[in-house]
Write a protein that holds these residues in place. Structure first.
Motif, PDB file in Angstrom:
ATOM      1  N   VAL A 273      11.345  90.209   4.423  1.00 44.72           N
ATOM      2  CA  VAL A 273      11.391  88.811   4.046  1.00 44.72           C
ATOM      3  C   VAL A 273      10.063  88.147   4.406  1.00 44.72           C
ATOM      4  O   VAL A 273       9.365  88.560   5.353  1.00 44.72           O
ATOM      5  CB  VAL A 273      12.577  88.098   4.751  1.00 44.72           C
ATOM      6  CG1 VAL A 273      12.223  87.725   6.176  1.00 44.72           C
ATOM      7  CG2 VAL A 273      13.020  86.882   3.970  1.00 44.72           C
ATOM      8  N   SER A 274       9.681  87.135   3.675  1.00 44.08           N
ATOM      9  CA  SER A 274       8.424  86.438   3.904  1.00 44.08           C
ATOM     10  C   SER A 274       8.463  85.661   5.216  1.00 44.08           C
ATOM     11  O   SER A 274       9.458  85.004   5.526  1.00 44.08           O
ATOM     12  CB  SER A 274       8.145  85.458   2.755  1.00 44.08           C
ATOM     13  OG  SER A 274       7.084  84.580   3.072  1.00 44.08           O
ATOM     14  N   ASP A 275       7.391  85.738   5.997  1.00 46.08           N
ATOM     15  CA  ASP A 275       7.323  84.987   7.251  1.00 46.08           C
ATOM     16  C   ASP A 275       7.190  83.491   6.988  1.00 46.08           C
ATOM     17  O   ASP A 275       7.767  82.677   7.703  1.00 46.08           O
ATOM     18  CB  ASP A 275       6.141  85.465   8.104  1.00 46.08           C
ATOM     19  CG  ASP A 275       6.349  86.877   8.631  1.00 46.08           C
ATOM     20  OD1 ASP A 275       7.519  87.247   8.839  1.00 46.08           O
ATOM     21  OD2 ASP A 275       5.355  87.589   8.824  1.00 46.08           O
ATOM     22  N   ARG A 276       6.416  83.143   5.977  1.00 48.54           N
ATOM     23  CA  ARG A 276       6.186  81.721   5.685  1.00 48.54           C
ATOM     24  C   ARG A 276       7.344  81.093   4.911  1.00 48.54           C
ATOM     25  O   ARG A 276       7.605  79.903   5.022  1.00 48.54           O
ATOM     26  CB  ARG A 276       4.884  81.552   4.889  1.00 48.54           C
ATOM     27  CG  ARG A 276       3.630  81.819   5.710  1.00 48.54           C
ATOM     28  CD  ARG A 276       2.383  81.490   4.933  1.00 48.54           C
ATOM     29  NE  ARG A 276       2.251  82.324   3.738  1.00 48.54           N
ATOM     30  CZ  ARG A 276       1.263  82.193   2.839  1.00 48.54           C
ATOM     31  NH1 ARG A 276       0.341  81.263   3.004  1.00 48.54           N
ATOM     32  NH2 ARG A 276       1.191  82.988   1.794  1.00 48.54           N
ATOM     33  N   ASN A 277       8.030  81.910   4.138  1.00 47.70           N
ATOM     34  CA  ASN A 277       9.130  81.395   3.327  1.00 47.70           C
ATOM     35  C   ASN A 277      10.297  82.378   3.393  1.00 47.70           C
ATOM     36  O   ASN A 277      10.537  83.150   2.458  1.00 47.70           O
ATOM     37  CB  ASN A 277       8.660  81.198   1.876  1.00 47.70           C
ATOM     38  CG  ASN A 277       9.736  80.578   1.003  1.00 47.70           C
ATOM     39  OD1 ASN A 277      10.624  79.880   1.486  1.00 47.70           O
ATOM     40  ND2 ASN A 277       9.674  80.851  -0.292  1.00 47.70           N
ATOM     41  N   PRO A 278      11.032  82.388   4.521  1.00 49.06           N
ATOM     42  CA  PRO A 278      12.089  83.390   4.713  1.00 49.06           C
ATOM     43  C   PRO A 278      13.297  83.134   3.822  1.00 49.06           C
ATOM     44  O   PRO A 278      14.223  82.416   4.187  1.00 49.06           O
ATOM     45  CB  PRO A 278      12.438  83.228   6.197  1.00 49.06           C
ATOM     46  CG  PRO A 278      12.114  81.804   6.511  1.00 49.06           C
ATOM     47  CD  PRO A 278      10.939  81.449   5.657  1.00 49.06           C
ATOM     48  N   THR A 279      13.273  83.749   2.645  1.00 47.25           N
ATOM     49  CA  THR A 279      14.324  83.504   1.652  1.00 47.25           C
ATOM     50  C   THR A 279      14.987  84.812   1.243  1.00 47.25           C
ATOM     51  O   THR A 279      14.314  85.814   1.009  1.00 47.25           O
ATOM     52  CB  THR A 279      13.734  82.827   0.397  1.00 47.25           C
ATOM     53  OG1 THR A 279      13.104  81.597   0.782  1.00 47.25           O
ATOM     54  CG2 THR A 279      14.815  82.534  -0.626  1.00 47.25           C
TER      55      THR A 279
END
Length: 365
Positions: A273-279
């Motif tokens: 999952v993205s660290d900046r945008n945990p979606t």
């Protein structure tokens, strides 16, 4: 003051007191625990002027007296001693002498009359409930409290009393958790609402055990008594929003999923999952849920799990951490997830009811 107390009787009390006492106090005495001893009774009190904890210990007193002792130092000394060591307390002027086996300690103390008790007010609502159930409800709602939000009412948990029920609610504006428990109260008519501050909620989660507890609540203060400990705190001076307006009604789609299977899938999905945008993207189709995640390096993950779902195909995305909290909030084996469309919130509940209830807003893509 002169008393002798076994380490095992004292250590749990001091552990709780050390958490309450302020480590960077505005007033030096707020880093201290008050000890009062008289007759067959000892009392310990700690406060930071926002929350206060007092504990009673039935114990013979050799010589009565009182003083305020550095809370953290006293706790660390007792913790370092061998198990079941008798500890002798002897106040001599502005010093407290501690004797334990072959160990000796001298601590500087402050006068007991300088200790600032948290002021209490006459209660508007009081009653009894089960400590374990109250702690469970606090644990459920604590997940969704805000932290340092400019809207003060979000930095805590709403307590609502209606009839013979006590309801706890918390939201950070993106999700909401609610749990109801039985409450034998003296509220003759109407309802009562108060907002417990974040620090009070976290401290109560530490100290609450089994048995019955008595609650007393006013417009400005909260008091909990479990027979041995008394916890008091100031309430947040604000009006809580109408949380009922954000509870969706009539969501036609629903899926039933196994909590452990869902937890395992989320743990796998979170790896990429993205660290900046945990979606996490959820794709619901006939008897199947697919969890998809991706990140800035264009890495992707896809996990499929079986679910009970018989409806139109649906794609919906959520904050990954909020989804993971569903596996901590609920203890039931299976969960019901109710949804309307990709732009509406999802409602998680047990299969056989709506208590507890957890709502998550979707991520708009």
């Amino acid at each position: 003051m002169k008393i002798t107390i076994d380490r095992e009787d004292l250590l749990p009390i001091l552990a709780n007191m050390a958490n309450i006492a302020d480590r960077r106090p505005v007033q030096p005495i707020l880093a201290h625990v008050l000890i009062e001893a008289a007759g067959q009774h000892c009392r310990f009190v700690a406060t930071d002027l926002e929350v206060q904890l007092s504990a009673d210990l039935d114990h013979p007193v050799n010589a009565p007296g009182s003083c305020a002792v550095p809370a953290r130092k006293l706790y660390d000394i007792c913790r370092a001693l061998p198990e079941h060591t008798p500890i002798e307390f002897h106040k001599d002027g502005e010093k407290l002498l501690l004797k334990a086996a072959k160990s000796r300690f001298t601590l500087h103390v402050l006068p007991a009359d300088q200790f600032p008790y948290l002021s209490t007010h006459s209660s508007r609502c009081q009653g009894n409930c089960n400590a374990k159930a109250f702690r469970e409800a606090l644990a459920v709602t604590a997940n969704t409290m805000a932290q340092n939000d400019a809207r003060l009412f979000l930095n805590g948990v709403l307590i609502e009393v209606e009839g013979q029920e006590l309801r706890l609610v918390a939201t950070d504006g993106h999700r909401l958790a609610m749990m109801t428990l039985p409450f034998a109260n003296n509220l003759e008519s109407g309802s009562y609402q108060a907002i417990l501050p974040r620090k009070a909620v976290l401290e109560l989660l530490r100290i609450l055990d089994d048995g019955d507890i008595a609650l007393e609540m006013s417009d400005t203060g909260f008091l909990l008594n479990d027979g041995m400990q008394q916890f008091a705190c100031k309430l947040i001076d604000a009006k809580y929003p109408d949380y009922r307006r954000v509870i969706p009604q009539g969501h036609p789609r629903f899926a039933i999923l196994n909590r452990q299977t869902f937890k395992s899938a989320l743990q796998q999905s979170d790896v990429l999952v993205s660290d900046r945008n945990p979606t996490t993207h959820l794709h619901l189709s006939n008897s199947q849920m697919t969890l998809r995640s991706c990140n800035e390096e264009q890495e992707e993950g896809e996990i499929q799990i079986p679910v009970e779902y018989q409806n139109d195909t649906l794609n919906i995305a959520f904050n990954s951490r909020y989804l993971t909290d569903t596996t901590q909030i609920f203890a039931q084996e299976n969960l019901r997830m109710r949804v309307k469309d990709s732009d509406s919130s999802a409602v998680f509940t047990p299969v056989d009811g709506d208590n507890p209830l957890y709502i998550i807003m979707p991520v708009r893509l």
